[in-house]
Design a protein around this motif. Structure first.
Motif: not given
Length: 399
Positions: A247-253, A277-284, A328-332
């Motif tokens: 969780h700390v890493e996500q906030r730092v990122f 949503l994407v970075a948690t899997e990257w870091f874990l 250019r994106t408009h949606h998550v």
């Protein structure tokens, strides 16, 4: 005999072979999607352009191999273990007494590792430079065999989760998804869960350990690489029960994204997109589930030498590479699709690492450590509040 498994070299049919990939004439003309195996046995699907990129990358790897072999011939087999300056990458002033040859070795080694360690040399270079060899040397030679024997047949919450995750770890892989592959991966994960009960087992470690098994020559070496990764390379508490470190890493990122890619960060905030949503899997999973294996291992080459800051460099680079498209994106959902498509087809590790280190700019370990300390109180307060809510609900249910 029981004790033979940790010393045995895996006789896996996909030991890294630098083959040239040759799509059929029909595929080339129609630019169709083609399927093939990468160096580590993973099934890959890409178009002809992707195949061409992979062939170019493999040729670069061959050239890098010749450089490493030339250095071994001139400086000795373990030249990279000569005194080197780890602080050089952090910009710390060198002592005047430092020998020029040491400085030269440090600069040469850093550049070479960023260009990639040849697959055939990767096991021994990782094991030495990561600190795994030193960690292993502090315990009796029989440590791993004794550990796996002592925990055999024991059932814990961790072993139950490991057993549940084994068949879901790279399904379809020609060795990992076999009875032998599952048994080997299980021994490594269960063994470590007893070595460090605070970590035990966390989903994500199965992918990391599996990839380590494919790279290292022995099961025991893979275990020690996992140990040095969790105990020395990565931030504390990344894989504990409450995932506080993650969780700390996500906030730092998130903060680094604002500083390094302000346009992207502002746009994502408008979309109310949470990077976790994407970075948690990257870091874990250390990108092992997201990037092609050959690209992931190039990231790990640098990770084991320069430390956890590399994960931030690479995560930021993925966003940076698709900056205009993301704006250019408009949606998550569009953001997630772009990032997933990008990572799954990132066959050129040189492109990724060039952006990560040249375009993202410098980030010292010291700077990231300060960011972590700044974020820790808020994370711990949030986790404590979450725990209080859960306990409150439980008390209401028990009434």
């Amino acid at each position: 005999m029981y004790h033979t498994h940790s010393k045995r070299e895996f006789s896996i049919g996909f030991q890294p072979q630098m083959q040239i990939l040759r799509p059929s004439i029909h595929s080339r003309r129609a630019n169709l999607m083609v399927k093939f195996q990468d160096l580590y046995g993973f099934a890959v699907e890409g178009n002809v352009d992707d195949v061409n990129i992979l062939n170019e990358v493999r040729e670069k790897v061959r050239q890098q191999g010749r450089v490493w072999w030339a250095l071994e011939a001139s400086k000795g087999a373990n030249w990279y273990l000569l005194p080197h300056v780890s602080s050089l990458t952090e910009g710390i002033a060198l002592k005047s007494s430092l020998r020029l040859s040491t400085l030269t070795n440090a600069i040469t080694l850093k550049r070479l590792i960023r260009k990639g360690i040849p697959p055939v040399l990767r096991p021994k270079v990782w094991f030495s430079l990561s600190g795994a060899a030193k960690k292993k040397s502090t315990v009796p030679e029989s440590y791993y065999n004794d550990l796996t024997k002592a925990v055999e047949g024991k059932v814990t919450a961790a072993t139950k989760q490991i057993d549940h995750d084994l068949p879901r770890t790279f399904p379809g892989h020609p060795w990992l998804d076999t009875q032998e592959g599952h048994a080997t991966l299980r021994r490594v994960l269960v063994g470590y869960s007893f070595r460090d009960s605070d970590v035990g087992y966390c989903q994500g470690l199965n992918y990391v350990a599996a990839l380590l098994l494919l790279v290292m020559k022995t099961e025991e070496d893979a275990f020690w690489m996992l140990a040095v990764l969790l105990e020395n390379v990565l931030v504390n508490d990344c894989y504990t029960n409450n995932l506080s470190g993650c969780h700390v890493e996500q906030r730092v990122f998130q903060d680094l994204l604002v500083k390094k890619c302000p346009r992207i960060a502002a746009h994502l905030e408008e979309l109310e997109f949470d990077v976790s949503l994407v970075a948690t899997e990257w870091f874990l999973c250390l990108f092992s589930k997201s990037l092609p294996s050959e690209t992931t291992l190039r990231v790990w080459d640098v990770l084991f030498y320069e430390g956890a800051k590399v994960l931030f460099h690479v995560a930021l680079a993925i966003f940076k590479m698709k900056e205009e498209e993301l704006l250019r994106t408009h949606h998550v959902g569009d953001v997630i699709n772009i990032l997933q498509k990008t990572t799954h087809h990132l066959f050129d590790p040189d492109e990724l690492l060039t952006v990560a280190f040249d375009k993202i700019g410098s980030m010292t370990t010291n700077t990231i450590s300060k960011e972590r300390k700044k974020q820790e109180p808020a994370v711990m307060a949030e986790l404590d509040q979450r725990l209080r809510r859960l306990n409150s609900v439980k008390m209401d249910d028990d009434k």
